[in-house]
Motif scaffolding. Structure first.
Motif, short mmCIF file in Angstrom:
data_model
loop_
_atom_site.label_atom_id
_atom_site.label_comp_id
_atom_site.label_asym_id
_atom_site.label_seq_id
_atom_site.Cartn_x
_atom_site.Cartn_y
_atom_site.Cartn_z
N UNK A 92 0.82 -1.20 0.00
CA UNK A 92 0.00 0.00 0.00
C UNK A 92 0.86 1.26 0.00
N UNK A 93 1.98 1.20 0.69
CA UNK A 93 2.89 2.34 0.68
C UNK A 93 3.43 2.59 -0.72
N UNK A 94 3.77 1.53 -1.43
CA UNK A 94 4.24 1.68 -2.81
C UNK A 94 3.15 2.24 -3.71
N UNK A 95 1.91 1.79 -3.51
CA UNK A 95 0.79 2.30 -4.29
C UNK A 95 0.58 3.79 -4.05
N UNK A 96 0.67 4.18 -2.79
CA UNK A 96 0.51 5.59 -2.44
C UNK A 96 1.55 6.45 -3.16
N UNK A 97 2.80 6.03 -3.12
CA UNK A 97 3.88 6.80 -3.73
C UNK A 97 3.70 6.87 -5.24
N UNK A 98 3.35 5.75 -5.85
CA UNK A 98 3.17 5.73 -7.31
C UNK A 98 2.02 6.62 -7.74
N UNK A 99 0.89 6.52 -7.06
CA UNK A 99 -0.28 7.31 -7.45
C UNK A 99 -0.06 8.80 -7.19
N UNK A 100 0.57 9.15 -6.08
CA UNK A 100 0.81 10.56 -5.78
C UNK A 100 1.79 11.16 -6.78
N UNK A 101 2.79 10.39 -7.18
CA UNK A 101 3.77 10.90 -8.13
C UNK A 101 3.18 11.22 -9.49
N UNK A 102 2.11 10.53 -9.86
CA UNK A 102 1.49 10.79 -11.16
C UNK A 102 0.66 12.07 -11.18
N UNK A 103 0.44 12.67 -10.01
CA UNK A 103 -0.38 13.88 -9.94
C UNK A 103 0.42 15.17 -10.08
N UNK A 104 1.71 15.12 -9.79
CA UNK A 104 2.49 16.35 -9.70
C UNK A 104 3.81 16.19 -10.43
N UNK A 105 4.54 17.28 -10.49
CA UNK A 105 5.86 17.26 -11.12
C UNK A 105 6.92 16.70 -10.18
N UNK A 106 6.76 16.98 -8.87
CA UNK A 106 7.74 16.53 -7.90
C UNK A 106 7.02 15.97 -6.68
N UNK A 107 7.47 14.80 -6.26
CA UNK A 107 6.95 14.18 -5.05
C UNK A 107 8.11 14.09 -4.05
N UNK A 108 7.94 14.71 -2.89
CA UNK A 108 8.98 14.75 -1.86
C UNK A 108 8.53 13.89 -0.69
N UNK A 109 9.30 12.88 -0.37
CA UNK A 109 8.94 11.92 0.67
C UNK A 109 9.79 12.19 1.92
N UNK A 110 9.14 12.65 2.96
CA UNK A 110 9.78 12.98 4.24
C UNK A 110 9.66 11.77 5.14
#
Length: 383
Positions: free
Chosen positions: A108-126
């Motif tokens: 589920x964590x991988x799904x979250x990262x993949x889906x969020x990355x497709x929405x924006x130009x940059x995804x920053x994971x803290x």
């Protein structure tokens, strides 16, 4: 193409602050970015947004506990900053804790990262410092660029030694991580610490004004208080991202071909059409006319191949089309506005407001912009 930047490291090294400053830098040209923090031990929404209420319905826990994660679900749980509309946030809400939701599944964590990355130009994971939080290893695996921030002390060194074996799998690309010294102070033994861990790629010095922004709930205002060493590390990350994007554009160009519409003349561009003496369409003939370019000069017969009055424009101009060689498409880089790099003087409102060191002699304001660890070595004796 979207880029995922993962930031992980030892506790108290300034990871969350760096993520906020990086988000501001990446969205200067109106690119969109989302910062995700999935550490239920420290809910970040009330830290990022102390004056902007974010209820439990906005919590990332609602997403991670869903059956399936898609872009519409993520978009409905992104909180957009009022003052910075190109930055979105995802995290746990005030009052939530590790027992508020079921344990997060790695998939589920991988799904979250993949889906969020497709929405924006940059995804920053803290990331959380704890590898038991599955979001952290999932973020490291998914990162296009991974930044490791350590406090340059015994705690930071031993944190890295304890977690390095957990990232030995090749999918984590441990050897490719950029390493920064976070919350760095002049009295830290950087040479000794760097020798133990293999060296630092840059420094993120402690600053009183930056610390005040964190304690007062203004983390996204801290960028203007970064000194030259902090901005040098920030620029290094921006440069790396631009190099990655340039390499992708080059690969895309090679895969899709480099032929411009006006250059699509013959399958073999080294010779003209054999049955057309007027190859260039300008009453000149490459094979029959000594005036190959139609401009009063002769390439094959005259030692003045380009003519006394000819210029470089005559040589490469579209009118003559003398050489039908391959040309790369002219593509405007997507981040042209970022060519004016961050500098400490650009964001200081007052010379004294951003004083980051204990004494005036320790302040690195005279360090040239763009300097990094290499010039820290030069002035290490002063520290």
């Amino acid at each position: 193409m979207s880029k995922t930047i993962t930031v992980w490291g030892s506790p108290g090294s300034g990871k969350s602050m760096f993520c906020c400053i990086l988000a501001k830098a990446l969205t200067r040209d109106k690119q969109k970015a989302i910062i995700i923090n999935a550490d239920p031990g420290t809910p970040m929404l009330p830290v990022w947004l102390p004056e902007q209420a974010a209820g439990a319905e906005a919590s990332i826990g609602q997403v991670l506990s869903s059956v399936e994660i898609d872009t519409s679900l993520i978009a409905s749980h992104v909180t957009v900053l009022k003052n910075y509309p190109f930055i979105g946030l995802m995290g746990y809400s005030a009052g939530e804790n590790p027992l508020s939701y079921p344990d997060t599944d790695y998939r589920m964590a991988l799904q979250l990262i993949s889906a969020a990355g497709s929405l924006v130009d940059y995804l920053i994971l803290d990331c959380s410092p704890a590898m038991t939080n599955v979001f952290t290893p999932a973020a490291i695996e998914s990162g296009d660029l991974v930044v490791r921030i350590l406090t340059p002390d015994l705690k930071g060194v031993n944190y890295l030694k304890a977690h390095q074996p957990l990232l030995a799998d090749g999918r984590f690309h441990y050897d490719r991580h950029m390493t920064f010294a976070g919350m760095a102070r002049p009295f830290h033994a950087f040479d000794e610490m760097g020798y133990i861990i293999g060296g630092f790629d840059g420094l993120l010095p402690y600053g009183k004004e930056i610390d005040r922004c964190a304690t007062e709930g203004g983390m996204f205002q801290a960028v203007k208080y970064c000194n030259s060493k902090y901005t040098a590390s920030l620029n290094r990350v921006l440069d790396t991202l631009e190099q990655m994007e340039a390499a992708e554009r080059e690969l895309d160009w090679q895969e899709n071909g480099d032929r411009l519409p006006e250059e699509d003349i013959a399958s073999d561009r080294s010779i003209p059409y054999p049955d057309d003496p007027d190859t260039h369409g300008d009453n000149s003939s490459y094979t029959n006319n000594p005036d190959s370019y139609g401009d009063g000069n002769s390439y094959p017969d005259s030692p003045d191949a380009y003519g006394k009055d000819s210029t470089q424009k005559d040589f490469n101009g579209d009118d003559s089309r003398a050489f039908l060689h391959k040309r790369k498409r002219s593509r405007k880089p997507p981040h042209e506005d970022r060519t004016a790099r961050y500098s400490s003087s650009q964001y200081r409102n007052q010379q004294t407001a951003g004083q980051d060191w204990e004494t005036e002699n320790d302040c690195p304001d005279n360090t040239p912009t763009g300097s990094g660890y290499e010039d820290w070595e030069e002035d290490a004796d002063e520290l």
